[in-house]
Design a protein around this motif. Structure first.
Motif, PDB file in Angstrom:
ATOM      1  N   ILE A   1       0.865  -1.176   0.000  1.00  0.00           N
ATOM      2  CA  ILE A   1       0.000   0.000   0.000  1.00  0.00           C
ATOM      3  C   ILE A   1       0.901   1.225   0.000  1.00  0.00           C
ATOM      4  O   ILE A   1       2.099   1.136   0.312  1.00  0.00           O
ATOM      5  N   PHE A   2       0.328   2.354  -0.345  1.00  0.00           N
ATOM      6  CA  PHE A   2       1.073   3.611  -0.395  1.00  0.00           C
ATOM      7  C   PHE A   2       0.400   4.663   0.459  1.00  0.00           C
ATOM      8  O   PHE A   2      -0.828   4.802   0.430  1.00  0.00           O
ATOM      9  N   GLN A   3       1.223   5.414   1.180  1.00  0.00           N
ATOM     10  CA  GLN A   3       0.777   6.633   1.847  1.00  0.00           C
ATOM     11  C   GLN A   3       1.584   7.760   1.219  1.00  0.00           C
ATOM     12  O   GLN A   3       2.815   7.778   1.321  1.00  0.00           O
ATOM     13  N   VAL A   4       0.892   8.664   0.537  1.00  0.00           N
ATOM     14  CA  VAL A   4       1.562   9.738  -0.200  1.00  0.00           C
ATOM     15  C   VAL A   4       1.219  11.072   0.443  1.00  0.00           C
ATOM     16  O   VAL A   4       0.042  11.420   0.587  1.00  0.00           O
ATOM     17  N   THR A   5       2.245  11.805   0.833  1.00  0.00           N
ATOM     18  CA  THR A   5       2.061  13.127   1.416  1.00  0.00           C
ATOM     19  C   THR A   5       1.924  14.151   0.298  1.00  0.00           C
ATOM     20  O   THR A   5       2.816  14.279  -0.537  1.00  0.00           O
ATOM     21  N   ILE A   6       0.795  14.843   0.291  1.00  0.00           N
ATOM     22  CA  ILE A   6       0.580  15.931  -0.664  1.00  0.00           C
ATOM     23  C   ILE A   6       0.021  17.112   0.118  1.00  0.00           C
ATOM     24  O   ILE A   6      -1.043  17.023   0.734  1.00  0.00           O
ATOM     25  N   THR A   7       0.755  18.202   0.094  1.00  0.00           N
ATOM     26  CA  THR A   7       0.352  19.451   0.739  1.00  0.00           C
ATOM     27  C   THR A   7       0.423  20.558  -0.309  1.00  0.00           C
ATOM     28  O   THR A   7       1.023  20.376  -1.366  1.00  0.00           O
ATOM     29  N   PRO A   8      -0.145  21.721  -0.022  1.00  0.00           N
ATOM     30  CA  PRO A   8      -0.088  22.812  -1.003  1.00  0.00           C
ATOM     31  C   PRO A   8       1.195  23.645  -0.917  1.00  0.00           C
ATOM     32  O   PRO A   8       1.337  24.632  -1.638  1.00  0.00           O
ATOM     33  N   TYR A   9       2.131  23.249  -0.059  1.00  0.00           N
ATOM     34  CA  TYR A   9       3.328  24.059   0.138  1.00  0.00           C
ATOM     35  C   TYR A   9       4.157  24.160  -1.136  1.00  0.00           C
ATOM     36  O   TYR A   9       4.253  23.209  -1.912  1.00  0.00           O
ATOM     37  N   GLY A  10       4.809  25.292  -1.293  1.00  0.00           N
ATOM     38  CA  GLY A  10       5.669  25.532  -2.452  1.00  0.00           C
ATOM     39  C   GLY A  10       7.120  25.191  -2.162  1.00  0.00           C
ATOM     40  O   GLY A  10       7.474  24.644  -1.116  1.00  0.00           O
ATOM     41  N   LYS A  11       7.977  25.551  -3.100  1.00  0.00           N
ATOM     42  CA  LYS A  11       9.419  25.266  -3.009  1.00  0.00           C
ATOM     43  C   LYS A  11      10.071  25.990  -1.826  1.00  0.00           C
ATOM     44  O   LYS A  11      11.118  25.571  -1.355  1.00  0.00           O
ATOM     45  N   ASP A  12       9.456  27.058  -1.339  1.00  0.00           N
ATOM     46  CA  ASP A  12      10.013  27.753  -0.189  1.00  0.00           C
ATOM     47  C   ASP A  12       9.983  26.881   1.063  1.00  0.00           C
ATOM     48  O   ASP A  12      10.849  26.977   1.924  1.00  0.00           O
TER      49      ASP A  12
END
Length: 170
Positions: free
Chosen positions: A82-93
């Motif tokens: 299974i996969f747990q993928v972290t996705i947030t709206p944060y940018g390169k900063d």
């Protein structure tokens, strides 16, 4: 003797799927991995990776794309995963080494279509606040990601930033 059964967490201290997928595949092919104890660096364990004893590979990543090309081989070896993928709206900063979020979302969707929405967990973590990131930033970012992932996962895990000074921050 009773076989040792386990869930193998693939990425607690580093993002193996994103940055070390070729190395990991070499370890699966070899059938074992050496693991150093993070608190007692002189202690090293040999962990057998026989699919008869590994109940599940639990991939934890911010970018599943590099390991996707190996899934057919992992299937042939007989592993469940299974996969747990972290996705947030944060940018390169805030996340300078993370690929473009739209591309990661596309990878997540392809992964979900391949293994099913029950096998793809979305992690929105950590939730942090600063001068540029406020509650409205999170409302908007979370909502946009929800819209894109709708129908491709059944679970979202989130948590707030937990600064641990003894460990040198987050």
């Amino acid at each position: 003797s009773v076989p040792i059964e386990m869930i193998l967490g693939v990425s607690r201290r580093t993002d193996i799927p994103a940055f070390h997928s070729e190395w990991f595949m070499n370890r699966l092919r070899a059938g074992y991995v050496m693991v150093r104890n993070p608190c007692y660096r002189h202690v090293v364990y040999r962990v057998e990776l026989d699919p008869k004893n590994v109940d599940c590979l639990f991939f934890i990543t911010k970018d599943p794309e590099p390991i996707l090309k190996y899934l057919d081989e992992i299937d042939r070896m007989g592993y469940d995963y299974i996969f747990q993928v972290t996705i947030t709206p944060y940018g390169k900063d805030i996340e300078p080494r993370v690929r473009n979020k739209e591309d990661i979302i596309d990878s997540f969707i392809r992964l979900s279509e391949r293994i099913g929405k029950e096998g793809t967990i979305w992690r929105y973590d950590p939730i942090l606040f600063n001068d540029c990131v406020d509650i409205e930033y999170h409302r908007k970012g979370f909502s946009e990601i929800c819209d894109r992932l709708k129908g491709h996962t059944v679970r979202c895990i989130f948590s707030f930033l937990d600064v641990r000074p003894k460990l040198g921050g987050y």
